[in-house]
Write a protein that holds these residues in place. Structure first.
Motif, PDB file in Angstrom:
ATOM      1  N   PRO A 109       0.726  -1.370  -0.065  1.00  0.00           N
ATOM      2  CA  PRO A 109       0.149  -0.098  -0.102  1.00  0.00           C
ATOM      3  C   PRO A 109       1.018   1.433  -0.022  1.00  0.00           C
ATOM      4  O   PRO A 109       0.530   2.309  -0.786  1.00  0.00           O
ATOM      5  CB  PRO A 109      -0.756  -0.002   1.250  1.00  0.00           C
ATOM      6  N   LYS A 110       1.708   1.363   0.661  1.00  0.00           N
ATOM      7  CA  LYS A 110       2.643   2.606   0.852  1.00  0.00           C
ATOM      8  C   LYS A 110       4.032   2.331   1.118  1.00  0.00           C
ATOM      9  O   LYS A 110       4.594   1.180   1.764  1.00  0.00           O
ATOM     10  CB  LYS A 110       2.165   3.384   2.389  1.00  0.00           C
ATOM     11  N   LEU A 111       4.809   3.068   0.748  1.00  0.00           N
ATOM     12  CA  LEU A 111       6.388   3.119   1.035  1.00  0.00           C
ATOM     13  C   LEU A 111       6.788   4.218   2.107  1.00  0.00           C
ATOM     14  O   LEU A 111       6.239   5.267   2.111  1.00  0.00           O
ATOM     15  CB  LEU A 111       6.944   3.098  -0.265  1.00  0.00           C
ATOM     16  N   SER A 112       7.711   3.647   2.899  1.00  0.00           N
ATOM     17  CA  SER A 112       8.164   4.888   3.728  1.00  0.00           C
ATOM     18  C   SER A 112       9.125   5.813   2.801  1.00  0.00           C
ATOM     19  O   SER A 112       8.948   7.067   3.191  1.00  0.00           O
ATOM     20  CB  SER A 112       9.237   3.974   4.849  1.00  0.00           C
ATOM     21  N   ASN A 113       9.762   5.359   2.082  1.00  0.00           N
ATOM     22  CA  ASN A 113      10.578   6.372   1.258  1.00  0.00           C
ATOM     23  C   ASN A 113      10.692   6.110  -0.233  1.00  0.00           C
ATOM     24  O   ASN A 113      10.686   4.871  -0.521  1.00  0.00           O
ATOM     25  CB  ASN A 113      12.077   6.731   1.847  1.00  0.00           C
ATOM     26  N   GLY A 114      10.566   7.194  -1.222  1.00  0.00           N
ATOM     27  CA  GLY A 114      10.367   6.705  -2.532  1.00  0.00           C
ATOM     28  C   GLY A 114      11.442   7.319  -3.299  1.00  0.00           C
ATOM     29  O   GLY A 114      11.636   8.409  -3.163  1.00  0.00           O
ATOM     30  N   HIS A 115      12.034   6.520  -4.254  1.00  0.00           N
ATOM     31  CA  HIS A 115      12.846   7.274  -5.377  1.00  0.00           C
ATOM     32  C   HIS A 115      11.697   7.944  -6.158  1.00  0.00           C
ATOM     33  O   HIS A 115      10.388   7.837  -6.274  1.00  0.00           O
ATOM     34  CB  HIS A 115      13.403   6.394  -6.207  1.00  0.00           C
ATOM     35  N   SER A 116      12.223   9.186  -6.969  1.00  0.00           N
ATOM     36  CA  SER A 116      11.041   9.482  -7.683  1.00  0.00           C
ATOM     37  C   SER A 116      10.605   9.010  -8.886  1.00  0.00           C
ATOM     38  O   SER A 116       9.572   8.815  -8.898  1.00  0.00           O
ATOM     39  CB  SER A 116      11.652  11.098  -7.919  1.00  0.00           C
ATOM     40  N   VAL A 117      11.599   8.773  -9.636  1.00  0.00           N
ATOM     41  CA  VAL A 117      11.243   7.909 -10.851  1.00  0.00           C
ATOM     42  C   VAL A 117      11.381   6.492 -10.526  1.00  0.00           C
ATOM     43  O   VAL A 117      12.365   6.178 -10.121  1.00  0.00           O
ATOM     44  CB  VAL A 117      11.968   8.542 -12.325  1.00  0.00           C
ATOM     45  N   LYS A 118      10.237   5.597 -11.057  1.00  0.00           N
ATOM     46  CA  LYS A 118      10.526   4.274 -10.571  1.00  0.00           C
ATOM     47  C   LYS A 118      10.906   3.392 -12.012  1.00  0.00           C
ATOM     48  O   LYS A 118      11.695   2.492 -11.801  1.00  0.00           O
ATOM     49  CB  LYS A 118       9.225   3.701  -9.876  1.00  0.00           C
ATOM     50  N   ALA A 119       9.993   3.786 -12.920  1.00  0.00           N
ATOM     51  CA  ALA A 119      10.253   2.750 -14.066  1.00  0.00           C
ATOM     52  C   ALA A 119       9.692   3.457 -15.360  1.00  0.00           C
ATOM     53  O   ALA A 119       8.991   4.604 -15.235  1.00  0.00           O
ATOM     54  CB  ALA A 119       9.379   1.801 -13.759  1.00  0.00           C
ATOM     55  N   ILE A 120      10.152   3.118 -16.605  1.00  0.00           N
ATOM     56  CA  ILE A 120       9.385   3.836 -17.871  1.00  0.00           C
ATOM     57  C   ILE A 120       9.019   2.532 -18.562  1.00  0.00           C
ATOM     58  O   ILE A 120       9.549   1.630 -18.553  1.00  0.00           O
ATOM     59  CB  ILE A 120      10.876   4.083 -18.807  1.00  0.00           C
ATOM     60  N   THR A 121       7.815   2.777 -18.968  1.00  0.00           N
ATOM     61  CA  THR A 121       7.018   1.855 -19.851  1.00  0.00           C
ATOM     62  C   THR A 121       6.414   2.255 -21.167  1.00  0.00           C
ATOM     63  O   THR A 121       6.422   3.449 -21.558  1.00  0.00           O
ATOM     64  CB  THR A 121       5.765   1.270 -18.862  1.00  0.00           C
ATOM     65  N   ALA A 122       6.223   1.233 -22.136  1.00  0.00           N
ATOM     66  CA  ALA A 122       5.878   1.758 -23.335  1.00  0.00           C
ATOM     67  C   ALA A 122       4.534   1.063 -23.670  1.00  0.00           C
ATOM     68  O   ALA A 122       4.320  -0.375 -23.174  1.00  0.00           O
ATOM     69  CB  ALA A 122       6.772   1.679 -24.391  1.00  0.00           C
ATOM     70  N   ILE A 123       3.373   1.711 -24.274  1.00  0.00           N
ATOM     71  CA  ILE A 123       2.120   0.917 -24.482  1.00  0.00           C
ATOM     72  C   ILE A 123       2.159   1.343 -26.012  1.00  0.00           C
ATOM     73  O   ILE A 123       2.030   2.441 -26.677  1.00  0.00           O
ATOM     74  CB  ILE A 123       0.954   1.423 -23.687  1.00  0.00           C
ATOM     75  N   ARG A 124       2.079   0.280 -26.936  1.00  0.00           N
ATOM     76  CA  ARG A 124       1.982   0.314 -28.259  1.00  0.00           C
ATOM     77  C   ARG A 124       0.815   0.203 -29.045  1.00  0.00           C
ATOM     78  O   ARG A 124      -0.269  -0.026 -28.524  1.00  0.00           O
ATOM     79  CB  ARG A 124       2.956  -0.952 -28.945  1.00  0.00           C
ATOM     80  N   ASP A 125       0.891   0.267 -30.368  1.00  0.00           N
ATOM     81  CA  ASP A 125      -0.448  -0.060 -31.293  1.00  0.00           C
ATOM     82  C   ASP A 125      -1.464   0.879 -30.901  1.00  0.00           C
ATOM     83  O   ASP A 125      -2.469   0.423 -31.013  1.00  0.00           O
ATOM     84  CB  ASP A 125      -0.926  -1.657 -30.914  1.00  0.00           C
ATOM     85  N   LEU A 126      -1.176   2.232 -30.910  1.00  0.00           N
ATOM     86  CA  LEU A 126      -2.174   3.034 -30.442  1.00  0.00           C
ATOM     87  C   LEU A 126      -2.543   3.932 -31.715  1.00  0.00           C
ATOM     88  O   LEU A 126      -1.612   4.436 -32.525  1.00  0.00           O
ATOM     89  CB  LEU A 126      -1.653   3.879 -29.367  1.00  0.00           C
ATOM     90  N   THR A 127      -3.291   4.678 -31.807  1.00  0.00           N
ATOM     91  CA  THR A 127      -3.756   5.998 -32.668  1.00  0.00           C
ATOM     92  C   THR A 127      -3.979   7.176 -31.889  1.00  0.00           C
ATOM     93  O   THR A 127      -4.687   7.220 -31.145  1.00  0.00           O
ATOM     94  CB  THR A 127      -4.911   5.600 -33.663  1.00  0.00           C
ATOM     95  N   LEU A 128      -3.321   8.146 -32.444  1.00  0.00           N
ATOM     96  CA  LEU A 128      -3.579   9.640 -31.916  1.00  0.00           C
ATOM     97  C   LEU A 128      -4.724  10.119 -32.795  1.00  0.00           C
ATOM     98  O   LEU A 128      -4.471  10.379 -34.035  1.00  0.00           O
ATOM     99  CB  LEU A 128      -2.468  10.446 -31.826  1.00  0.00           C
ATOM    100  N   VAL A 129      -5.817  10.676 -31.919  1.00  0.00           N
ATOM    101  CA  VAL A 129      -6.961  11.230 -32.820  1.00  0.00           C
ATOM    102  C   VAL A 129      -6.735  12.646 -32.290  1.00  0.00           C
ATOM    103  O   VAL A 129      -6.852  13.039 -31.271  1.00  0.00           O
ATOM    104  CB  VAL A 129      -8.155  10.689 -32.549  1.00  0.00           C
TER     105      VAL A 129
END
Ligand code: ADP
Ligand code: ASP
Ligand code: MG
Length: 474
Positions: free
Chosen positions: A301-321
């Motif tokens: 649920p919660k972390l005591s201390n957190g790094h700011s950026v955790k991960a980079i992801t990509a989601i594909r096969d999209l269209t921008l309208v």
């Protein structure tokens, strides 16, 4: 009590299943109530689905071939891991019966020339209904008292075939009634992932990759101490290791971060998995079947201390309208009508990007919904288009959303700047940008051909130990 889910590669061949059986056996020695959720052997769900589509297109060969290939694939494991002749013969009969019914079903699809969503769910769930009884039999061969249960008897859903939603009350009732007596007898129960059934008992599925979700649903109904997702990588990493080979395991993530990562393409967790876990406050651990003693990720649920950026992801096969036009300025309701139209089509909007000038509305949707969305929008705005209040409704295909995720980004200045200089140095064009109000996520849109490089560049900017700028993180 523990719920362990094993993905397709974890049950993909004899060696993997042997490894999985060892992990389960060891877990059972530590905990006396263990539920297993398994996916189909890797590649099987795709084979089944492709065969069904081919049958609808008038081609019988793929389902005939699938029947013999799948028989061989499962029997090979049974032959190598189940010594007891009676057990092996029983599994042989089961798989034969399943594949016969698969063939009959594909034959009807072929004759009718039509594949309904309902029919597809029966076919696509068959992989789990072959792998789960196999794993249960292998466990018995390993000396673990084990029973197989079809999740169609446990998880009750609506009839949204292909992406059904569980009805929690009847699901928890049935799950408790069916599984608790077996668990109390000390049995390890092996349940099919991915599949479920409507109140009337019609087969449904929870969406591709849905076995993670099955595990979380069962874990929450049973009040498990932990749900473990066993896969083929060392937990959740700072990026997909297939794109960024030096990505690192994240020891801990919050529910919000994990949900955001999963939603924006980190396939390691099905996007809906977190929801039942949050409601029941159950931690989720992600671990590697092929490196069982290696690092894992714990989602809490919660972390005591957190790094700011955790991960980079990509989601594909999209269209921008894009809905564009100077006439849109000050005209109320354009956005409402746009999104109503998108909702009517049933398309999922992954990101909305606003420009303050009100001259355009821009959002991304899955590519397979694009044609229908564009057509609907052109219909809805035909008047405005005729009168040039709206100049055009435009689609840009093959785009990718890259999401930079981390709860600690809130209040950390300079994150966006670093992302953009990393992309600028690589001359990668950012097509659109959005930041969710939660500030757990900054997402940007790039062209498909730039996506991998963009993920690597952003990852380097935040996680490369040699880059002095990345030190700000720790
Ligand atoms: P399973 O069959 O076990 O459910 P999946 O293929 O669905 O496994 O998910 C595991 C895969 O997720 C990994 O092999 C990896 O390529 C991919 N993946 C994408 N993003 C991440 C990430 N941030 N961390 C770990 N794995 C990721
Ligand atoms: N076998 C299903 C699929 O391939 C579900 C899963 O693996 O989680 O989508
Ligand atoms: Mg998966």
């Amino acid at each position: 009590m523990l719920v362990l889910k094993f993905g397709g590669t974890s049950v993909g061949n004899t060696q993997a299943i042997a490894q999985t059986a060892e992990i389960i056996k060891h877990t059972r020695e530590l905990d006396d109530q263990v539920v297993i959720v398994t996916s189909a052997m890797s590649g099987v769900t795709n084979t089944l689905i492709q065969a069904a589509y081919a049958a609808a297109d008038g081609d019988e060969q793929p389902y005939r071939e699938a029947r013999s290939d799948l028989l061989l694939k499962h029997q090979l494991v049974a032959g190598q891991l189940i010594e007891d002749g009676v057990e092996r013969a029983a599994y042989g009969r089961l798989i034969d019966e399943r594949l016969r019914s698969f063939e009959r079903l594909c034959h009807s699809i072929y004759v009718l020339g039509e594949l309904t969503a309902r029919g597809l769910d029966v076919v696509s769930g068959m992989g789990e209904r072959m792998s789960a009884p196999l794993l249960a039999a292998v466990l018995r061969a390993y000396g673990v008292d084990s029973d197989y249960v079809n999740a169609g008897e446990l998880i009750v859903t609506d009839n949204n075939f292909g992406n059904a939603s569980p009805l929690l009350e009847p699901t928890c009732e049935q799950t408790s009634a069916r599984l608790r007596p077996l668990l109390e007898q000390g049995k390890v129960v092996v349940v099919t992932g991915f599949v479920a059934a409507t109140t009337d008992g019609v087969a449904t599925t929870l969406g591709r990759g849905g076995s993670d979700y099955s595990a979380a649903i069962l874990g929450s109904c049973l009040g498990a101490d932990e749900v473990q997702i066993w896969t083929d990588v060392d937990g959740v990493l700072t990026a997909d290791p297939r794109i960024v080979p030096n990505a690192k395991t994240l020891p801990e993530l919050t529910y919000t971060e994990a949900a955001e990562l999963a939603y924006f393409g980190a396939r390691v967790l099905h996007p809906k998995t977190i929801l039942p876990a949050i409601e029941a406050s159950i931690p989720i651990r992600v671990a590697n079947t092929f490196n069982a003693a290696g690092p894992t990720t714990l989602v809490v649920p919660k972390l005591s201390n957190g790094h700011s950026v955790k991960a980079i992801t990509a989601i594909r096969d999209l269209t921008l309208v894009n809905v564009e036009g100077r006439g849109m300025i000050g005209v109320p309701g354009i956005a409402a009508r746009t999104f109503q139209a998108v909702a009517d089509v049933g398309a999922n909007v992954l990101m909305i990007s606003q420009s303050s000038s009100e001259q355009s509305i821009c959002f991304s949707i899955p590519q397979h919904d694009a044609e229908q969305v564009i057509e609907t929008l052109r219909g809805v705005f035909s008047d405005e288009l005729d009168r040039h209040f709206i100049d055009r409704v435009r689609a840009q295909h093959n785009i990718v959303i890259i999401a930079v995720v981390g709860a600690g980004m809130r209040g950390t200045p300079g994150i966006s700047g670093r992302i953009f200089s990393a992309l600028g140095e690589a001359k990668i064009n950012v097509i659109a940008l959005a930041q969710g109000s939660s500030e757990v996520n900054i997402s940007l849109v790039v062209d498909d051909e730039d996506a991998d490089e963009a993920v690597r560049r952003i990852h380097d900017a935040f996680f490369n130990d040699e880059d002095p700028r990345s030190k700000i993180q720790s």
